[in-house]
Design a protein around this motif. Structure first.
Motif, PDB file in Angstrom:
ATOM      1  N   ILE A  17      38.147  45.998  35.023  1.00  0.00           N
ATOM      2  CA  ILE A  17      39.208  45.103  34.546  1.00  0.00           C
ATOM      3  C   ILE A  17      39.305  45.042  33.029  1.00  0.00           C
ATOM      4  O   ILE A  17      40.287  44.557  32.497  1.00  0.00           O
ATOM      5  CB  ILE A  17      39.043  43.666  35.111  1.00  0.00           C
ATOM      6  N   MET A 164      41.571  21.969  37.808  1.00  0.00           N
ATOM      7  CA  MET A 164      40.373  21.776  38.639  1.00  0.00           C
ATOM      8  C   MET A 164      39.118  22.148  37.878  1.00  0.00           C
ATOM      9  O   MET A 164      39.155  23.022  37.021  1.00  0.00           O
ATOM     10  CB  MET A 164      40.450  22.691  39.877  1.00  0.00           C
ATOM     11  N   TYR A 166      35.858  23.980  38.794  1.00  0.00           N
ATOM     12  CA  TYR A 166      35.341  24.839  39.848  1.00  0.00           C
ATOM     13  C   TYR A 166      33.898  25.140  39.513  1.00  0.00           C
ATOM     14  O   TYR A 166      33.599  25.616  38.431  1.00  0.00           O
ATOM     15  CB  TYR A 166      36.177  26.119  39.876  1.00  0.00           C
ATOM     16  N   ILE A 198      36.318  35.756  42.711  1.00  0.00           N
ATOM     17  CA  ILE A 198      36.123  36.004  41.285  1.00  0.00           C
ATOM     18  C   ILE A 198      34.978  36.996  41.180  1.00  0.00           C
ATOM     19  O   ILE A 198      33.815  36.610  41.146  1.00  0.00           O
ATOM     20  CB  ILE A 198      35.784  34.704  40.508  1.00  0.00           C
ATOM     21  N   TYR A 253      46.913  37.355  44.603  1.00  0.00           N
ATOM     22  CA  TYR A 253      46.182  36.136  44.978  1.00  0.00           C
ATOM     23  C   TYR A 253      46.925  34.915  44.455  1.00  0.00           C
ATOM     24  O   TYR A 253      47.178  33.951  45.179  1.00  0.00           O
ATOM     25  CB  TYR A 253      44.782  36.248  44.381  1.00  0.00           C
ATOM     26  N   MET A 263      45.470  29.399  33.728  1.00  0.00           N
ATOM     27  CA  MET A 263      44.560  29.474  32.591  1.00  0.00           C
ATOM     28  C   MET A 263      43.183  29.076  33.100  1.00  0.00           C
ATOM     29  O   MET A 263      43.058  28.109  33.846  1.00  0.00           O
ATOM     30  CB  MET A 263      44.994  28.517  31.476  1.00  0.00           C
ATOM     31  N   SER A 264      42.175  29.836  32.704  1.00  0.00           N
ATOM     32  CA  SER A 264      40.812  29.450  33.046  1.00  0.00           C
ATOM     33  C   SER A 264      39.988  29.298  31.785  1.00  0.00           C
ATOM     34  O   SER A 264      40.045  30.152  30.908  1.00  0.00           O
ATOM     35  CB  SER A 264      40.151  30.509  33.936  1.00  0.00           C
ATOM     36  N   LEU A 276      34.355  26.945  36.015  1.00  0.00           N
ATOM     37  CA  LEU A 276      35.591  27.180  35.280  1.00  0.00           C
ATOM     38  C   LEU A 276      36.428  25.911  35.325  1.00  0.00           C
ATOM     39  O   LEU A 276      36.369  25.169  36.298  1.00  0.00           O
ATOM     40  CB  LEU A 276      36.418  28.282  35.945  1.00  0.00           C
ATOM     41  N   LEU A 457      43.984  46.645  48.238  1.00  0.00           N
ATOM     42  CA  LEU A 457      43.317  45.450  48.735  1.00  0.00           C
ATOM     43  C   LEU A 457      44.292  44.283  48.682  1.00  0.00           C
ATOM     44  O   LEU A 457      45.014  44.106  47.720  1.00  0.00           O
ATOM     45  CB  LEU A 457      42.112  45.115  47.873  1.00  0.00           C
TER      46      LEU A 457
END
Ligand code: BLA
Length: 507
Positions: A17, A164, A166, A198, A253, A263-264, A276, A457
């Motif tokens: 990635i 959130m 996470y 992830i 996804y 945004m993370s 995160l 995938l």
């Protein structure tokens, strides 16, 4: 269609990635050769943003395009800063239609300049914004309340629909421990997500790169030209890039989740990705550079705060255990009968480590306290433990999985923490935890987290809660508890050595 093929999820972990060969098209990327500051590679709509085509820019010296002030500024940054620094600078690019703002990343092999159109709604006081966010979340007393305050403050500061916290679990899966959601958003609070959502290399990247923004997930990637760097012959490494194009699986996804922008922010504790702050929006959502910088600083500050709160809890637990342990050591030294000293009084072993029951097995004799298997069952179990303990300690929260006879008494011992208290005979102190029948609510069936459609995938389409009943497992033994058990072991061994010493001298 065909029945879904079973999927080797390690494929996800192997997708490179960091070298997608493209960027998200809301900005432009220039990759410079650090030696001569010439533009080696380029991506994005340079015509609109810089007033020149790729071919007009490639091979050019930067000064010719950005103007002398920006170029001098940049040269100075390159000279003064080491590799991997990220710095903001602004330019009114000559000839371009819009005012731009951007970030410079100075890498070993290339200098990356990423420019985006300057937005009207820029944050004028990013530092003030961070201070406000920190001040508003600081008073929260528990970790849960703190996480919740973080989601509230982040939502307020950024305008995202759904924010959130996470938190990752040891096996790489994770769950949503706090959320702030606008009306009409599905709630994910308390839901578990599988590790493959992830993948490993993404988690690793987020440790060094604290901010991942996808302002419009329905985009056409802008390819990097030329694909390979003329100076290195390799694809451009976009690890620290903010415009880096997103994995197609992840875009799918997001689409399946009904998310258009995300945004993370990373929460890094002790050098590892703890969690995160995951932000979603149902429509495209752009944040200006200063607001993003504020979020990044906020993430770094809350990471330190999480770390200190977690360490504070651990320290408190250790201190309490230390007190109990020293009283137990006192009792052991005072009386010859070890089991009596550890189990018979106040405090006892169950005050040291929270468990449903415990046993002290010395020289073939087994004394118990609380809920435990029978003496015969413990005897057999100790034989098995003796073969499997490492450095005198064995801890498992799913005993019946590796030791089948335990299934018969899983209600009292699905988990065992055992310490050897002498080497030759099978002398052990054991703590037991009964089965904790848990219903885990997954966001979609984790066995169908991903399907393969030929080469492609496909992430799952439904995130609706899917319940799994977990059996034959106990509450897990924490690292701190295992550490406390090890320390108890050394104390007991010391008491033994000391007693032996006395006995020899008396002879
Ligand atoms: C990235 N997956 C991510 C990211 C998140 C999630 C937060 C970071 C990027 C972002 O901010 O959007 C997953 N998002 C979640 C989870 C929640 C959430 C768990 O909101 C819970 C609330 N994804 C898959 C499968 C693969 C996959 C099967 O489901 C692999 C085959 C890949 N996810 C994947 C990849 C990335 C990713 C490659 C990295 C994207 C990037 O940074 O380029």
């Amino acid at each position: 269609g065909d029945a879904p093929q079973s999927v080797d999820l390690s494929i996800c972990d192997r997708e490179p990635i960091h070298t997608p060969g493209a960027i998200q098209p809301h900005g432009v990327l220039l990759a410079l050769d650090p030696d001569d500051m010439r533009i080696d590679q380029i991506a994005g709509d340079t015509q609109a943003l810089l007033g020149a085509s790729h071919s007009a820019l490639l091979g050019q010296n930067l000064e010719a395009r950005l103007g002398a002030v920006a170029a001098t500024r940049l040269t100075r940054l390159v000279a003064d800063e080491g590799p991997r620094s990220c710095l903001a600078f602004e330019t009114e690019a000559s000839g371009g239609a819009a005012a731009l703002e951007g970030v410079v990343h100075i890498g070993d092999r290339a200098i990356l300049i990423e420019l985006e159109p300057r937005r009207d709604d820029v944050e004028r006081d990013p530092l003030g914004l961070v201070q406000k966010m920190l001040a508003a979340s600081a008073p929260a007393e528990t970790i849960e309340a703190y996480a919740e305050a973080i989601t509230r403050e982040t939502a307020k500061a950024t305008g995202f629909d759904h924010v959130m916290v996470y938190r990752f679990l040891p096996d790489g899966s994770g769950s949503v421990i706090a959320e702030t959601a606008a009306e009409g958003c599905d709630s994910y609070l308390g839901l578990r997500f599988p590790a493959s959502d992830i993948p490993q290399q993404a988690r690793k990247l987020y440790v060094t790169n604290w901010l991942r923004v996808i302002p419009d997930a329905r985009y056409t990637p802008a390819p990097i030209e030329p694909a390979l760097s003329p100076s290195t012959g390799r694809p451009l490494d976009l690890s620290c890039s903010i415009l880096r194009s997103v994995s197609p699986v992840h875009l799918r996804y997001l689409a399946n989740m009904g998310v258009r922008a995300s945004m993370s922010l990373s929460i890094v504790v002790g050098g590892e990705l703890f969690g995160l702050v995951a932000c979603h929006h149902r429509t495209p959502h752009f944040l200006d550079l200063r607001r993003r910088a504020a979020c990044e600083l906020f993430a770094q500050m809350i990471s330190l705060e999480f770390q200190s709160r977690l360490e504070g809890e651990t320290a408190k637990r250790r201190m309490r255990a230390g007190e109990v342990q020293s009283r137990l050591v006192g009792a052991m030294s005072g009386r010859g009968d070890l089991a009596g000293a550890l189990l018979g009084g106040q405090p006892n072993l169950l005050d040291l480590i929270e468990a449903d029951g415990c046993a002290v097995c010395i020289e073939g004799e087994c004394v118990t306290l609380g809920r435990t298997p029978s003496a015969a069952q413990i005897g057999a179990l100790v034989g098995w433990i003796h073969e499997h303990a490492q450095q005198g300690v064995l801890a498992t929260d799913r005993l019946p999985l590796s030791y089948a006879p335990a299934e018969a008494y899983c209600d009292v011992a699905s988990g065992v923490l055992a310490i050897a208290v002498s080497r030759a005979p099978k002398d052990y102190v054991l703590f037991f935890r009964g089965e904790l029948r848990q219903v885990v609510r997954w966001a979609g069936n984790p066995a169908k987290a991903v399907e393969a459609d030929g080469e492609t995938l496909t992430p799952r389409a439904s995130f609706e809660a899917w319940e799994e009943t977990v059996r034959l497992q106990s509450r897990a033994w924490s690292d701190t508890e295992i550490e406390i058990a090890r320390s108890l072991r050394s104390s007991i061994l010391e008491v033994f050595v000391h007693a032996l010493d006395l006995a020899l001298r008396e002879r």
